[in-house]
Write a protein that holds these residues in place. Structure first.
Motif, PDB file in Angstrom:
ATOM      1  N   VAL A   1       0.805  -1.122  -0.163  1.00 40.29           N
ATOM      2  CA  VAL A   1      -0.078  -0.253  -0.185  1.00 40.29           C
ATOM      3  C   VAL A   1       0.866   1.479  -0.051  1.00 40.29           C
ATOM      4  O   VAL A   1       0.601   2.032  -0.458  1.00 40.29           O
ATOM      5  CB  VAL A   1      -0.795   0.041   1.275  1.00 40.29           C
ATOM      6  CG1 VAL A   1      -1.647   1.416   1.394  1.00 40.29           C
ATOM      7  CG2 VAL A   1      -2.044  -1.110   1.141  1.00 40.29           C
ATOM      8  N   SER A   2       2.046   1.230   0.532  1.00 36.33           N
ATOM      9  CA  SER A   2       2.956   2.450   0.726  1.00 36.33           C
ATOM     10  C   SER A   2       3.546   2.609  -0.539  1.00 36.33           C
ATOM     11  O   SER A   2       3.490   3.929  -1.167  1.00 36.33           O
ATOM     12  CB  SER A   2       3.782   2.216   1.823  1.00 36.33           C
ATOM     13  OG  SER A   2       4.674   1.045   1.353  1.00 36.33           O
ATOM     14  N   ALA A   3       3.844   1.310  -1.220  1.00 37.07           N
ATOM     15  CA  ALA A   3       4.560   1.647  -2.662  1.00 37.07           C
ATOM     16  C   ALA A   3       3.462   2.062  -3.766  1.00 37.07           C
ATOM     17  O   ALA A   3       3.549   2.949  -4.444  1.00 37.07           O
ATOM     18  CB  ALA A   3       4.994   0.134  -3.117  1.00 37.07           C
ATOM     19  N   PHE A   4       1.892   1.478  -3.495  1.00 42.82           N
ATOM     20  CA  PHE A   4       0.983   2.309  -4.212  1.00 42.82           C
ATOM     21  C   PHE A   4       0.859   3.667  -3.834  1.00 42.82           C
ATOM     22  O   PHE A   4       0.531   4.379  -5.175  1.00 42.82           O
ATOM     23  CB  PHE A   4      -0.256   1.336  -4.097  1.00 42.82           C
ATOM     24  CG  PHE A   4      -1.458   1.851  -4.829  1.00 42.82           C
ATOM     25  CD1 PHE A   4      -1.775   1.477  -6.104  1.00 42.82           C
ATOM     26  CD2 PHE A   4      -2.565   2.523  -4.201  1.00 42.82           C
ATOM     27  CE1 PHE A   4      -2.646   1.935  -6.904  1.00 42.82           C
ATOM     28  CE2 PHE A   4      -3.466   2.975  -4.997  1.00 42.82           C
ATOM     29  CZ  PHE A   4      -3.679   2.589  -6.237  1.00 42.82           C
ATOM     30  N   SER A   5       0.950   4.116  -2.743  1.00 44.66           N
ATOM     31  CA  SER A   5       0.780   5.359  -2.583  1.00 44.66           C
ATOM     32  C   SER A   5       1.915   6.201  -3.181  1.00 44.66           C
ATOM     33  O   SER A   5       1.417   7.603  -3.933  1.00 44.66           O
ATOM     34  CB  SER A   5       0.748   5.778  -1.036  1.00 44.66           C
ATOM     35  OG  SER A   5      -0.331   5.072  -0.164  1.00 44.66           O
ATOM     36  N   GLY A   6       3.167   5.966  -3.058  1.00 43.88           N
ATOM     37  CA  GLY A   6       4.171   6.444  -4.070  1.00 43.88           C
ATOM     38  C   GLY A   6       3.847   6.663  -5.393  1.00 43.88           C
ATOM     39  O   GLY A   6       4.262   7.569  -6.152  1.00 43.88           O
ATOM     40  N   TRP A   7       3.369   5.555  -6.025  1.00 46.82           N
ATOM     41  CA  TRP A   7       3.148   5.546  -7.508  1.00 46.82           C
ATOM     42  C   TRP A   7       2.141   6.392  -7.671  1.00 46.82           C
ATOM     43  O   TRP A   7       2.057   7.187  -8.840  1.00 46.82           O
ATOM     44  CB  TRP A   7       2.577   3.852  -7.571  1.00 46.82           C
ATOM     45  CG  TRP A   7       1.978   3.844  -9.409  1.00 46.82           C
ATOM     46  CD1 TRP A   7       3.146   3.703 -10.268  1.00 46.82           C
ATOM     47  CD2 TRP A   7       0.826   3.916  -9.845  1.00 46.82           C
ATOM     48  NE1 TRP A   7       2.517   3.590 -11.490  1.00 46.82           N
ATOM     49  CE2 TRP A   7       1.033   3.878 -11.061  1.00 46.82           C
ATOM     50  CE3 TRP A   7      -0.206   4.002  -9.278  1.00 46.82           C
ATOM     51  CZ2 TRP A   7       0.033   3.520 -12.188  1.00 46.82           C
ATOM     52  CZ3 TRP A   7      -1.405   3.875 -10.127  1.00 46.82           C
ATOM     53  CH2 TRP A   7      -1.192   3.878 -11.457  1.00 46.82           C
ATOM     54  N   MET A   8       0.972   6.590  -6.882  1.00 50.36           N
ATOM     55  CA  MET A   8      -0.184   7.411  -7.214  1.00 50.36           C
ATOM     56  C   MET A   8       0.292   8.986  -7.461  1.00 50.36           C
ATOM     57  O   MET A   8       0.300   9.609  -8.023  1.00 50.36           O
ATOM     58  CB  MET A   8      -1.202   7.301  -6.234  1.00 50.36           C
ATOM     59  CG  MET A   8      -2.047   6.122  -6.423  1.00 50.36           C
ATOM     60  SD  MET A   8      -2.829   6.159  -7.950  1.00 50.36           S
ATOM     61  CE  MET A   8      -4.141   7.172  -7.562  1.00 50.36           C
ATOM     62  N   ILE A   9       1.217   9.268  -6.050  1.00 53.55           N
ATOM     63  CA  ILE A   9       1.622  10.761  -6.134  1.00 53.55           C
ATOM     64  C   ILE A   9       2.567  10.921  -7.493  1.00 53.55           C
ATOM     65  O   ILE A   9       2.593  11.926  -7.766  1.00 53.55           O
ATOM     66  CB  ILE A   9       2.579  10.833  -4.687  1.00 53.55           C
ATOM     67  CG1 ILE A   9       1.758  10.753  -3.569  1.00 53.55           C
ATOM     68  CG2 ILE A   9       3.277  12.054  -4.889  1.00 53.55           C
ATOM     69  CD1 ILE A   9       2.466  10.767  -2.113  1.00 53.55           C
ATOM     70  N   ALA A  10       3.608   9.816  -7.745  1.00 54.30           N
ATOM     71  CA  ALA A  10       4.303  10.097  -8.824  1.00 54.30           C
ATOM     72  C   ALA A  10       3.460  10.286 -10.159  1.00 54.30           C
ATOM     73  O   ALA A  10       4.010  11.049 -11.178  1.00 54.30           O
ATOM     74  CB  ALA A  10       5.405   8.985  -8.842  1.00 54.30           C
ATOM     75  N   ARG A  11       2.534   9.783 -10.376  1.00 56.55           N
ATOM     76  CA  ARG A  11       1.624   9.648 -11.597  1.00 56.55           C
ATOM     77  C   ARG A  11       0.781  10.880 -11.496  1.00 56.55           C
ATOM     78  O   ARG A  11       0.649  11.701 -12.819  1.00 56.55           O
ATOM     79  CB  ARG A  11       0.721   8.544 -11.239  1.00 56.55           C
ATOM     80  CG  ARG A  11       1.016   7.223 -11.581  1.00 56.55           C
ATOM     81  CD  ARG A  11       1.093   6.893 -13.182  1.00 56.55           C
ATOM     82  NE  ARG A  11       0.024   7.006 -13.930  1.00 56.55           N
ATOM     83  CZ  ARG A  11       0.156   6.712 -15.411  1.00 56.55           C
ATOM     84  NH1 ARG A  11       1.373   6.424 -16.127  1.00 56.55           N
ATOM     85  NH2 ARG A  11      -0.998   6.857 -16.023  1.00 56.55           N
ATOM     86  N   THR A  12       0.800  11.775 -10.427  1.00 58.91           N
ATOM     87  CA  THR A  12       0.162  13.218 -10.581  1.00 58.91           C
ATOM     88  C   THR A  12       1.223  14.247 -11.387  1.00 58.91           C
ATOM     89  O   THR A  12       0.953  15.184 -11.613  1.00 58.91           O
ATOM     90  CB  THR A  12      -0.182  13.406  -9.338  1.00 58.91           C
ATOM     91  OG1 THR A  12       1.034  13.776  -8.246  1.00 58.91           O
ATOM     92  CG2 THR A  12      -1.420  12.747  -8.532  1.00 58.91           C
ATOM     93  N   GLY A  13       2.631  13.592 -11.212  1.00 59.99           N
ATOM     94  CA  GLY A  13       3.513  14.642 -11.607  1.00 59.99           C
ATOM     95  C   GLY A  13       3.740  15.604 -10.605  1.00 59.99           C
ATOM     96  O   GLY A  13       4.932  16.398 -10.987  1.00 59.99           O
ATOM     97  N   VAL A  14       3.562  15.527  -9.326  1.00 62.18           N
ATOM     98  CA  VAL A  14       3.990  16.313  -8.548  1.00 62.18           C
ATOM     99  C   VAL A  14       5.363  16.091  -7.948  1.00 62.18           C
ATOM    100  O   VAL A  14       6.169  17.007  -7.526  1.00 62.18           O
ATOM    101  CB  VAL A  14       3.279  16.386  -7.085  1.00 62.18           C
ATOM    102  CG1 VAL A  14       3.453  17.051  -5.993  1.00 62.18           C
ATOM    103  CG2 VAL A  14       1.619  16.877  -7.689  1.00 62.18           C
ATOM    104  N   LEU A  15       5.771  14.891  -7.901  1.00 54.99           N
ATOM    105  CA  LEU A  15       7.210  14.704  -7.338  1.00 54.99           C
ATOM    106  C   LEU A  15       7.650  13.556  -8.676  1.00 54.99           C
ATOM    107  O   LEU A  15       6.941  12.712  -9.071  1.00 54.99           O
ATOM    108  CB  LEU A  15       7.038  13.728  -6.178  1.00 54.99           C
ATOM    109  CG  LEU A  15       6.822  14.999  -4.905  1.00 54.99           C
ATOM    110  CD1 LEU A  15       6.523  13.693  -3.565  1.00 54.99           C
ATOM    111  CD2 LEU A  15       7.522  15.879  -4.731  1.00 54.99           C
ATOM    112  N   PRO A  16       9.015  13.364  -8.712  1.00 50.80           N
ATOM    113  CA  PRO A  16       9.580  12.286  -9.314  1.00 50.80           C
ATOM    114  C   PRO A  16       9.309  10.907  -8.691  1.00 50.80           C
ATOM    115  O   PRO A  16       9.149  10.856  -7.708  1.00 50.80           O
ATOM    116  CB  PRO A  16      11.047  12.883  -9.338  1.00 50.80           C
ATOM    117  CG  PRO A  16      11.279  14.264  -8.836  1.00 50.80           C
ATOM    118  CD  PRO A  16      10.147  14.505  -8.134  1.00 50.80           C
ATOM    119  N   GLY A  17       9.565   9.995  -9.626  1.00 52.25           N
ATOM    120  CA  GLY A  17       9.229   8.698  -9.204  1.00 52.25           C
ATOM    121  C   GLY A  17       9.791   8.229  -8.184  1.00 52.25           C
ATOM    122  O   GLY A  17       9.351   7.599  -7.138  1.00 52.25           O
TER     123      GLY A  17
END
Length: 363
Positions: free
Chosen positions: A115-131
């Motif tokens: 779930v933490s990895a999925f959260s990071g993936w979702m944040i990165a998908r928004t383009g707000v932060l690098p992957g």
């Protein structure tokens, strides 16, 4: 790497606010505010008040422009002392707990990591932060370990520090509130008991063993090794009856306060300004992870018949040392909490780099 050391970018702007004061006066401010914040929390019986109060004071000083940071040697000693403290409470139930419930424990741990990895993936998908930054910032491991590993893999250290310590702040605060209002306060030692004498030779021997183990772990580059290796070694010695771990209360009070300062002083203006675009997604991901951890805790209550606070602390995606302090300050099954927390940290350490690359490559 501990957030106690500012990055070069943070040192460029001219100091403002409290940052204009000499370091000794800034430390005096954080110490005075810590006393003001801790006293009412202690009087009302909040677990881990001796950590939460200094943490809040550190946040206030950092946001007011303070430039002080907890020196790395101090944080190293704090980790060793906390490792010895928790090891003194661990019995042979620690290993038995894992062996008897290893399948369920691994399922819970992998669920939190996923779930933490999925959260990071979702944040990165928004383009707000690098992957890679989003993945390491969302990783549910010890914050200091995640910072070290994130730096090694090219992530933005300031953003990772912000995400990690914001989650630590949420987890520690929520766990403390839950423990207080659920009536799980432990028997805190009164101030007059802080200076009660303890056997000097065993104390010096255990501190020396812990420090040497911590230094060896750092030499071997074991993530969170300053906590994990002394904890493992002292636990073996304690459960085998080789030594009896007795730490003076004044030493624990100092360790709790320094841990709180280490967390709070990391919330500098520079980091918050740098991370302002990531604030909302980060908060949402933390709330989602906390809710998921709550569901896992509820499942543990039903399946293993453990008390709710023990289950919640065991599944909390917070920093290992802060969760350990809260667990030691409340009436919970510390062996169960530390078993799950340690298992998650070890697994994150091993699969974290692969997971970060795997997710980042697919964004």
């Amino acid at each position: 790497m501990s957030p106690a050391s500012p990055t070069p970018d943070e040192t460029l702007p001219s100091p403002t606010g409290l940052g204009r004061l000499p370091a000794v006066l800034q430390w005096a401010c954080v110490a005075g505010l810590s006393l003001v914040a801790t006293t009412p929390l202690s009087m009302t019986g909040f677990p881990a008040a001796l950590m939460i109060g200094p943490m809040l004071a550190g946040i206030v000083v950092a946001l007011a422009g303070g430039t002080i940071r907890l020196p790395r040697p101090c944080f190293f000693i704090v980790q060793v002392v906390l490792a010895l403290m928790i090891a003194g409470t661990v019995s042979q139930d620690f290993v038995a707990t894992f062996l008897n419930n290893w399948l369920l424990i691994l399922a819970v741990v992998f669920s939190v990591i996923a779930v933490s990895a999925f959260s990071g993936w979702m944040i990165a998908r928004t383009g707000v932060l690098p992957g890679t930054t989003a993945i390491w910032g969302s990783s549910a491991g010890a914050a200091s370990s995640m910072l070290m590993m994130a730096e090694a893999y090219g992530a933005d250290m300031r953003l990772v520090a912000f995400m990690q310590y914001l989650r630590v702040l949420f987890v520690a605060s929520l766990a403390t509130l839950v423990a207080h209002f659920a009536g799980h306060e432990g028997a805190a030692a009164p101030p007059h008991a802080w200076f009660e004498a303890v056997p000097l030779l065993p104390l010096v021997a255990m501190l020396l063993i812990g420090i040497l183990a911590g230094l060896a772990a750092q030499k071997l580059r074991i993530p969170a090794g300053a906590f994990l290796l002394p904890f493992a070694l002292a636990s073996v010695l304690n459960t085998s009856g080789t030594v009896t771990i007795i730490l003076p209360q004044w030493l624990l009070v100092i360790a709790f306060a320094l841990l709180g300062w280490n967390i709070g002083l990391g919330f500098t203006r520079a980091i918050l300004l740098h991370a302002r675009r990531a604030l909302l997604p980060t908060v949402l991901s933390i709330v989602a992870l906390l809710c998921f951890s709550g569901l896992l805790a509820a499942a543990l209550v039903v399946l293993l018949d453990v008390d709710p606070l023990t289950a919640y602390l065991a599944t909390s995606p917070g920093s290992l040392d802060s969760v350990a302090v809260i667990a030691a300050s409340a009436n919970v099954d510390i062996a169960f909490v530390m078993t799950l927390q340690t298992a998650r940290l070890i697994l994150v350490t091993f699969i974290g780099p692969w997971l970060a690359r795997f997710v980042a490559d697919r964004i």
